[in-house]
Design an enzyme around this catalytic site. Structure first.
Site, PDB file in Angstrom:
ATOM      1  CG  LEU A   8     -28.103  50.698  30.688  1.00 42.08           C
ATOM      2  CD1 LEU A   8     -28.945  50.281  29.506  1.00 42.08           C
ATOM      3  CD2 LEU A   8     -26.680  50.189  30.555  1.00 42.08           C
ATOM      4  NE  ARG A  15     -16.848  61.031  38.920  1.00 38.57           N
ATOM      5  CZ  ARG A  15     -16.359  61.100  37.689  1.00 38.57           C
ATOM      6  NH1 ARG A  15     -15.609  62.121  37.321  1.00 38.57           N
ATOM      7  NH2 ARG A  15     -16.618  60.142  36.814  1.00 38.57           N
ATOM      8  CD  GLU A 153     -15.369  48.158  31.142  1.00 36.30           C
ATOM      9  OE1 GLU A 153     -15.520  49.251  31.695  1.00 36.30           O
ATOM     10  OE2 GLU A 153     -15.661  47.970  29.944  1.00 36.30           O
ATOM     11  CG  ASN A 226     -19.523  60.560  34.720  1.00 38.46           C
ATOM     12  OD1 ASN A 226     -20.454  59.791  34.903  1.00 38.46           O
ATOM     13  ND2 ASN A 226     -18.701  60.451  33.700  1.00 38.46           N
ATOM     14  CE1 TYR A 385     -58.847  84.841  42.000  1.00 36.07           C
ATOM     15  CE2 TYR A 385     -57.357  86.226  43.280  1.00 36.07           C
ATOM     16  CZ  TYR A 385     -58.060  85.037  43.115  1.00 36.07           C
ATOM     17  OH  TYR A 385     -57.964  84.059  44.068  1.00 36.07           O
TER      18      TYR A 385
HETATM   19  C1  UD1 Z   1     -19.132  51.581  30.690  1.00 37.63           C
HETATM   20  C2  UD1 Z   1     -18.481  50.496  29.846  1.00 37.63           C
HETATM   21  C3  UD1 Z   1     -17.167  51.019  29.298  1.00 37.63           C
HETATM   22  C4  UD1 Z   1     -17.395  52.280  28.499  1.00 37.63           C
HETATM   23  C5  UD1 Z   1     -18.143  53.320  29.327  1.00 37.63           C
HETATM   24  C6  UD1 Z   1     -18.536  54.466  28.453  1.00 37.63           C
HETATM   25  C7  UD1 Z   1     -19.205  48.401  30.802  1.00 37.63           C
HETATM   26  C8  UD1 Z   1     -18.828  47.243  31.643  1.00 37.63           C
HETATM   27  N1  UD1 Z   1     -18.283  49.332  30.640  1.00 37.63           N
HETATM   28  O1  UD1 Z   1     -18.280  51.888  31.745  1.00 37.63           O
HETATM   29  O2  UD1 Z   1     -16.550  50.042  28.487  1.00 37.63           O
HETATM   30  O3  UD1 Z   1     -16.162  52.814  28.049  1.00 37.63           O
HETATM   31  O4  UD1 Z   1     -19.334  52.742  29.878  1.00 37.63           O
HETATM   32  O5  UD1 Z   1     -18.977  55.536  29.210  1.00 37.63           O
HETATM   33  O6  UD1 Z   1     -20.298  48.451  30.289  1.00 37.63           O
HETATM   34  N2  UD1 Z   1     -25.717  51.850  34.686  1.00 37.63           N
HETATM   35  C9  UD1 Z   1     -26.887  51.293  35.152  1.00 37.63           C
HETATM   36  N3  UD1 Z   1     -26.819  50.248  36.010  1.00 37.63           N
HETATM   37  C10 UD1 Z   1     -25.641  49.705  36.408  1.00 37.63           C
HETATM   38  C11 UD1 Z   1     -24.446  50.277  35.931  1.00 37.63           C
HETATM   39  C12 UD1 Z   1     -24.521  51.358  35.060  1.00 37.63           C
HETATM   40  O7  UD1 Z   1     -27.974  51.724  34.800  1.00 37.63           O
HETATM   41  O8  UD1 Z   1     -25.666  48.746  37.190  1.00 37.63           O
HETATM   42  C13 UD1 Z   1     -25.808  52.996  33.756  1.00 37.63           C
HETATM   43  C14 UD1 Z   1     -25.279  54.275  34.369  1.00 37.63           C
HETATM   44  O9  UD1 Z   1     -26.329  55.018  34.960  1.00 37.63           O
HETATM   45  C15 UD1 Z   1     -24.716  54.983  33.155  1.00 37.63           C
HETATM   46  C16 UD1 Z   1     -24.295  53.865  32.234  1.00 37.63           C
HETATM   47  O10 UD1 Z   1     -24.981  52.720  32.656  1.00 37.63           O
HETATM   48  O11 UD1 Z   1     -25.676  55.762  32.484  1.00 37.63           O
HETATM   49  C17 UD1 Z   1     -22.798  53.625  32.255  1.00 37.63           C
HETATM   50  O12 UD1 Z   1     -22.386  53.329  33.552  1.00 37.63           O
HETATM   51  P1  UD1 Z   1     -20.941  53.721  34.064  1.00 37.63           P
HETATM   52  O13 UD1 Z   1     -20.748  53.167  35.426  1.00 37.63           O
HETATM   53  O14 UD1 Z   1     -20.709  55.152  33.849  1.00 37.63           O
HETATM   54  O15 UD1 Z   1     -20.041  52.975  33.016  1.00 37.63           O
HETATM   55  P2  UD1 Z   1     -18.807  52.040  33.260  1.00 37.63           P
HETATM   56  O16 UD1 Z   1     -19.300  50.722  33.754  1.00 37.63           O
HETATM   57  O17 UD1 Z   1     -17.804  52.749  34.029  1.00 37.63           O
END
Ligand code: UD1
Ligand code: CA
Length: 454
Positions: A8, A15, A153, A226, A385
């Site tokens: 992902l 940030r 969450e 982050n 060259y």
């Molecule tokens: C998520 C988890 C949380 C966990 C945390 C660990 C969920 C709902 N929550 O938190 O339980 O403790 O990760 O770090 O899954 N990303 C996408 N597309 C999106 C959203 C996120 O690609 O729509 C990717 C981000 O780029 C990132 C990763 O997913 O690499 C995590 O996203 P982030 O928003 O940091 O995690 P949380 O949802 O806060």
């Protein structure tokens, strides 16, 4: 067992305050996202699909076709991200899910998670960690019998749930078919109106499948990046891990705090790495070498007993017993043989230097084939060259190039030949002969005396 991986990496990374995609920021010589890719490959994953969104093109350009991609146009949550890759997910095998911004995850940790998953015949397994400060993370909720029940969450958690120190590390292994099913059941019925990947676990439990969380032995493995401060923190941990691995294997690091070694670098026993060195990429260093202070070496293979001091070396090869530096610059495709001396302020590019040759100071050798036992006087320039094209120069065994010679390519200095100091050589110098190619000296006697009188 076929295991595919999803990484992902669609999130914005606000940030970081950066024009660059977050996952392309570097920890040493690799982008953040390259580390989870390597960890996935370590556990035998062959097909990797990246979920990209923010700065998608940039990420795709950087990683090329080593992985496949799907675009998540709007970032509606981790579950939504995985839904975009539904066609990548098979009906059988396993799916490993990782984040592009957690570079400290190791193959060993993933291996343990996957083994745990298989041994227990789970439908899904999530990597957790028990931490001092769980704020911000999803919490692993367990029942009285310590059985996993769900992930909540931070924003949806009750005050009691917020006290839970076991957090969701965000890495999972799923039975592929079950992941597909659970994704089809996801809703965004929560405080953030996001599709939570974490909800898939509850969905599978409700269907009677085994789901569990396995705590990582190292909390650091799940650290995400982050901000620039977290980038520095993660870099520091990475440095300690890599450096202690080398020390355990018999490499001396004079000042590990100030030694920067990329994760793919290989170093032989009894080699000493002095302070300030940066070793990058696919570099391999032999045994009993000294890599002297402030050297930067990238994608280079170095034999045993090589001595290098404050030099910059890229995409090159250096054979055993050779000395380089101080202040040498070996540019790509320098092939340096055995027991050679490359001294101060020498630049070499796309050239082969034969065994025992000496290039002691202030010399440029580009696009050249130099034999064995050649001596380059101070200040030699290979003039490679002509303003349009590069040409090659050949200097055969045991030739002696006088100080301040220009070798205008294409040109050949045959075996054992000498060039007089200050010569500009434009034609072949025959074997064992001396070439003098400079204006003859004329002395105007008393010239200065007369000038003074005027
Ligand atoms: C998520 C988890 C949380 C966990 C945390 C660990 C969920 C709902 N929550 O938190 O339980 O403790 O990760 O770090 O899954 N990303 C996408 N597309 C999106 C959203 C996120 O690609 O729509 C990717 C981000 O780029 C990132 C990763 O997913 O690499 C995590 O996203 P982030 O928003 O940091 O995690 P949380 O949802 O806060
Ligand atoms: Ca979020």
């Amino acid at each position: 067992m076929k295991t595919k991986a999803l990484i992902l990496a669609a999130g914005q990374g606000t940030r970081m305050k950066s024009e660059q995609s977050k996952v392309l920021h570097k920890v040493f010589d690799k982008a953040l996202v390259e580390y989870p890719i390597l960890a996935a490959k370590h556990v035998g994953v062959q097909e990797i699909c990246m979920i990209i969104g923010h700065k998608a093109e940039e990420v795709q350009k950087a990683l090329g076709n080593t992985v496949s991609y799907v675009l998540q146009k709007e970032q509606l949550g981790t579950g939504h991200a995985v839904m975009q890759a539904i066609d990548f997910i098979d009906e059988d095998g396993e799916v490993l899910i990782l984040y592009g911004d957690t570079p400290l995850i190791t193959g060993e940790t993933l291996e343990k998670m996957i083994n745990f998953h298989r041994t227990n015949k789970n439908g899904a397994t999530v990597l957790s960690a028990v931490v001092d400060d769980p704020s911000g993370y999803g919490r692993i909720v367990r029942d009285k019998a310590h059985k996993f029940t769900k992930i909540v969450e931070q924003k949806d958690a009750t005050d009691t749930e917020k006290q839970i120190p076991e957090i969701n590390g965000g890495m999972y292994v799923f039975e592929a078919a079950l992941l597909k099913y659970a994704l089809s059941q996801l809703t965004n019925n929560n405080v953030q109106k996001e599709y939570y990947l974490t909800d898939t676990l509850e969905i599978l439990l409700a269907k009677g499948h085994k789901v569990d969380a396995v705590p990582s032995e190292s909390v650091e493995d799940i650290l995400g990046v982050n901000s620039r401060e977290q980038l520095a923190e993660v870099t520091d941990i990475m440095k300690q891990r890599i450096n202690s691995k080398h020390m355990v294997q018999g490499v001396t690091l004079v000042d590990p705090q100030n030694t920067y070694i990329g994760s793919s670098v290989v170093i032989g026993r009894d080699t000493v790495i002095e302070p300030g060195c940066i070793l990058e990429g696919n570099t391999q260093i032999g045994e009993a070498c000294r890599i002297g202070y402030h050297s930067k070496i990238k994608n280079t293979t170095i034999g045993n007993h090589v001595d290098i001091e404050i030099s910059v070396i890229t995409d090159s090869f250096i054979d055993e017993g050779t000395h380089v530096g101080p202040f040498a610059y070996l540019r790509p495709h320098s092939h340096i043989g055995k027991n050679i001396k490359i001294g101060d302020f020498v630049e070499i590019k796309n050239a082969t230097i034969g065994d025992g040759t000496k290039v002691s100071h202030l010399t440029y050798i580009g696009d050249a084939d130099v034999g064995k036992g050649v001596n380059f006087g101070c200040g030699t320039v290979v003039v490679n060259y002509d303003g349009e094209k590069k040409h090659r120069t050949t200097v055969k065994d045991n030739a002696f190039i006088g100080c301040n010679t220009n070798l205008v390519a294409p040109v050949i200095v045959e075996e054992g030949a000498y060039t007089a100091a200050g010569s500009t050589i434009t034609r072949t110098v025959p074997k064992d002969s001396l070439a003098i190619a400079r204006a003859k000296q004329e002395n105007k006697e008393e010239w200065v005396t007369k000038k003074r009188k005027k």
